[in-house]
Design a protein around this motif. Sequence first.
Motif, mmCIF file in Angstrom:
data_model
loop_
_atom_site.group_PDB
_atom_site.id
_atom_site.type_symbol
_atom_site.label_atom_id
_atom_site.label_comp_id
_atom_site.label_asym_id
_atom_site.label_seq_id
_atom_site.Cartn_x
_atom_site.Cartn_y
_atom_site.Cartn_z
ATOM 1 N N SER A 222 0.831 -1.200 0.000
ATOM 2 C CA SER A 222 0.000 0.000 0.000
ATOM 3 C C SER A 222 0.868 1.254 0.000
ATOM 4 O O SER A 222 0.586 2.223 -0.723
ATOM 5 C CB SER A 222 -0.918 -0.009 1.220
ATOM 6 O OG SER A 222 -1.668 1.178 1.304
ATOM 7 N N SER A 223 1.940 1.241 0.793
ATOM 8 C CA SER A 223 2.835 2.399 0.869
ATOM 9 C C SER A 223 3.522 2.659 -0.461
ATOM 10 O O SER A 223 3.594 3.810 -0.929
ATOM 11 C CB SER A 223 3.879 2.170 1.968
ATOM 12 O OG SER A 223 4.833 3.202 1.991
ATOM 13 N N LEU A 224 4.029 1.602 -1.100
ATOM 14 C CA LEU A 224 4.718 1.784 -2.377
ATOM 15 C C LEU A 224 3.753 2.271 -3.460
ATOM 16 O O LEU A 224 4.084 3.172 -4.242
ATOM 17 C CB LEU A 224 5.390 0.484 -2.806
ATOM 18 C CG LEU A 224 6.139 0.529 -4.143
ATOM 19 C CD1 LEU A 224 7.142 1.686 -4.188
ATOM 20 C CD2 LEU A 224 6.833 -0.800 -4.409
ATOM 21 N N LEU A 225 2.559 1.699 -3.507
ATOM 22 C CA LEU A 225 1.578 2.140 -4.499
ATOM 23 C C LEU A 225 1.210 3.608 -4.304
ATOM 24 O O LEU A 225 1.031 4.361 -5.276
ATOM 25 C CB LEU A 225 0.331 1.261 -4.437
ATOM 26 C CG LEU A 225 0.478 -0.143 -5.024
ATOM 27 C CD1 LEU A 225 -0.749 -0.988 -4.709
ATOM 28 C CD2 LEU A 225 0.710 -0.075 -6.533
ATOM 29 N N LYS A 226 1.117 4.030 -3.056
ATOM 30 C CA LYS A 226 0.819 5.426 -2.765
ATOM 31 C C LYS A 226 1.910 6.333 -3.321
ATOM 32 O O LYS A 226 1.639 7.362 -3.956
ATOM 33 C CB LYS A 226 0.672 5.625 -1.264
ATOM 34 C CG LYS A 226 0.393 7.061 -0.853
ATOM 35 C CD LYS A 226 0.317 7.190 0.666
ATOM 36 C CE LYS A 226 0.114 8.650 1.077
ATOM 37 N NZ LYS A 226 0.087 8.791 2.557
ATOM 38 N N HIS A 227 3.185 5.935 -3.110
ATOM 39 C CA HIS A 227 4.298 6.731 -3.618
ATOM 40 C C HIS A 227 4.301 6.758 -5.152
ATOM 41 O O HIS A 227 4.602 7.792 -5.764
ATOM 42 C CB HIS A 227 5.624 6.180 -3.104
ATOM 43 C CG HIS A 227 5.862 6.436 -1.649
ATOM 44 N ND1 HIS A 227 5.660 7.661 -1.065
ATOM 45 C CD2 HIS A 227 6.310 5.607 -0.658
ATOM 46 C CE1 HIS A 227 5.959 7.585 0.226
ATOM 47 N NE2 HIS A 227 6.351 6.350 0.489
ATOM 48 N N LEU B 152 2.601 5.495 -12.999
ATOM 49 C CA LEU B 152 2.926 4.164 -12.473
ATOM 50 C C LEU B 152 1.820 3.737 -11.514
ATOM 51 O O LEU B 152 1.384 4.512 -10.660
ATOM 52 C CB LEU B 152 4.271 4.193 -11.743
ATOM 53 C CG LEU B 152 5.454 4.778 -12.532
ATOM 54 C CD1 LEU B 152 6.725 4.716 -11.692
ATOM 55 C CD2 LEU B 152 5.638 4.027 -13.840
ATOM 56 N N ASP B 153 1.377 2.481 -11.665
ATOM 57 C CA ASP B 153 0.255 2.013 -10.854
ATOM 58 C C ASP B 153 0.435 0.546 -10.499
ATOM 59 O O ASP B 153 1.522 -0.025 -10.655
ATOM 60 C CB ASP B 153 -1.060 2.238 -11.602
ATOM 61 C CG ASP B 153 -1.074 1.569 -12.985
ATOM 62 O OD1 ASP B 153 -0.189 0.718 -13.259
ATOM 63 O OD2 ASP B 153 -1.969 1.881 -13.790
ATOM 64 N N ALA B 154 -0.634 -0.065 -10.013
ATOM 65 C CA ALA B 154 -0.573 -1.463 -9.587
ATOM 66 C C ALA B 154 -0.203 -2.391 -10.738
ATOM 67 O O ALA B 154 0.521 -3.370 -10.543
ATOM 68 C CB ALA B 154 -1.900 -1.883 -8.971
ATOM 69 N N ASP B 155 -0.686 -2.098 -11.931
ATOM 70 C CA ASP B 155 -0.341 -2.935 -13.084
ATOM 71 C C ASP B 155 1.145 -2.825 -13.403
ATOM 72 O O ASP B 155 1.794 -3.831 -13.723
ATOM 73 C CB ASP B 155 -1.173 -2.518 -14.303
ATOM 74 C CG ASP B 155 -2.632 -2.895 -14.171
ATOM 75 O OD1 ASP B 155 -2.935 -3.799 -13.360
ATOM 76 O OD2 ASP B 155 -3.476 -2.279 -14.859
ATOM 77 N N TRP B 156 1.661 -1.594 -13.335
ATOM 78 C CA TRP B 156 3.100 -1.412 -13.568
ATOM 79 C C TRP B 156 3.906 -2.183 -12.539
ATOM 80 O O TRP B 156 4.895 -2.853 -12.864
ATOM 81 C CB TRP B 156 3.457 0.074 -13.514
ATOM 82 C CG TRP B 156 4.933 0.314 -13.714
ATOM 83 C CD1 TRP B 156 5.570 0.535 -14.890
ATOM 84 C CD2 TRP B 156 5.942 0.323 -12.696
ATOM 85 N NE1 TRP B 156 6.929 0.676 -14.671
ATOM 86 C CE2 TRP B 156 7.179 0.558 -13.339
ATOM 87 C CE3 TRP B 156 5.920 0.167 -11.315
ATOM 88 C CZ2 TRP B 156 8.379 0.627 -12.644
ATOM 89 C CZ3 TRP B 156 7.118 0.231 -10.613
ATOM 90 C CH2 TRP B 156 8.329 0.462 -11.274
ATOM 91 N N LEU B 157 3.488 -2.105 -11.279
ATOM 92 C CA LEU B 157 4.207 -2.792 -10.217
ATOM 93 C C LEU B 157 4.167 -4.309 -10.411
ATOM 94 O O LEU B 157 5.182 -4.993 -10.256
ATOM 95 C CB LEU B 157 3.610 -2.422 -8.855
ATOM 96 C CG LEU B 157 4.226 -3.096 -7.625
ATOM 97 C CD1 LEU B 157 5.727 -2.842 -7.548
ATOM 98 C CD2 LEU B 157 3.519 -2.611 -6.354
ATOM 99 N N ALA B 158 3.007 -4.841 -10.771
ATOM 100 C CA ALA B 158 2.887 -6.277 -11.001
ATOM 101 C C ALA B 158 3.805 -6.730 -12.129
ATOM 102 O O ALA B 158 4.455 -7.780 -12.051
ATOM 103 C CB ALA B 158 1.445 -6.646 -11.316
#
Length: 391
Positions: free
Chosen positions: A111-116, A124-130
Motif C-alpha cells: 500500500s505504501s509503495l503504491l501510494k508513492h 505508475l500504478d498497480a499494473d506497472w508494479l505487477a
Amino acid sequence: MSPSFPIVTTAERRNRLGRRHRLAPSAHAATVTEAADAVVALHATDAATLFLSARARLAEGGPAAIEQALYEDVSLVRLLSMRRTLFAVSGELAPYVDSSTARDIAVKERSSLLKHLVEDGQGLDADWLAAAEAAALDALDTLGPSTGSQLSAAVPALRQKITVGRGKKYEAETGVATRVIRLLAADGRIRRDRPRGSWTSSQFRWAHTEPWPTVPPAEARAEIARRWLHAYGPATEADLKWWTGWTLTDVRKALAAVGPDQVLLDDGTTGLVSPGDTAPEPAPEPWAALLPGLDPSGMGWADRGFHLDPAHRPALFDYAGNIGPTVWWNGEIVGGWAQRADGEIVWRLPADRGRAAEEGVAAEADRLARWVGEARITPRFRTPLERELVS
C-alpha cells in the motif's frame, strides 16, 4: 483476599533463561534450527548478529554450519516480521510467523509503495508494479541468485526513479529497485541467499522461492504466543505485545487461546507462563555468554529488570533502545564487550562478580575469538560502552 499463585523467583527466571535459551553449556543446541527455535526467532537485521547469536547456543560448529542451514538446507529463513524487523526462524515455524505477522506487513508495504507511485505522477500504478515484479522473478529464474544491482541491470523497470514527498521539505528522488525487492521478500516470493563477501556481509543475493503455506492468522498467533511463553515466561501481556508488534486485541486473543497460568514474581507483580509450567527451575552449572547486539535474550521483554541492572542500561543501549554486545553471567547481564580492529575481544564488567565470573567470561571471550577468526565485527547499532572499548 488476593489469589494464591505459584512463585517464580528472579533466580529461577535466570535459570530458565540459561537452559531454555540454550546458553548454559549443558543446554547448548545440536543444530542451528534448535538454537533458533529455543528463542522462537533470531534477530537478523545485522548479519553478524544472526551468526553470533546462533554460535552462543551451539554445542559445536563454525560459521559454515549456519551458512549450510541458511543457504543449502534452507532450514533457517529470514523474514520481515515481528516489529517490522528482520528475524531468522526455522522452516517449521516460518508459515506461522508469515501468517501471524509478515502478511500484514507485506500488505502495508504494498500500500505504501503504491501510494508513492501514484503521488509521483508518472502514471505508475498497480499494473506497472505487477509487471515489474514478474520481470524481476523471471530474471532470477534466468540468472539464478542475484544481487539487487544485478537485478536492476537485467530489469529496466527496476531502474525507474520516483520522487517521494514532492513539494515537501523531505522531498527526495529514489529508485524503486530496493522497494520492489523488499516487497517481493515480504510476500515470500524471494529469499535472501548467500551474500557477496563473508558471513558478516549484508549485500545479499536474492533467490526465487515459493510463498509459505497459509495458516489461519489466529491459529498462527496462538502458536507464536505458545512458543514465546515457553521461551520467555514468566512474562506479561505487555512483553508479548512489545515483542510481536501485534495489536493488544490480537495479543489477548492469542493468550486466551494458549490459556497461560499466572505466577507471582519477586517484586509482587504477576507474570504468565505456559499452562502447567510452574515447577521450580534448578540452577544449571555456572555459565558465561558473550552475546551480540540485538540478541533475543536481551531483547525478549519490554521489562528486562530481572536480568539487567537499570544503572547499566545507558552504557549498553543506543539512543533508540537497541541493546549492544553484552556479557552475561548466570542469567544476568553484567557487562559489555567489543572487538578491536586487530581482532582482540575486549570486555568490561562494571561491577565485581567474583573470580569465577572473571574466569568464566575470559574463557568465553577466548572461545568467541577462535570462532570469529579473521572476521571483524562492528555492530550496526553502536552503544557507548562498545565505542569506548574499541577506542
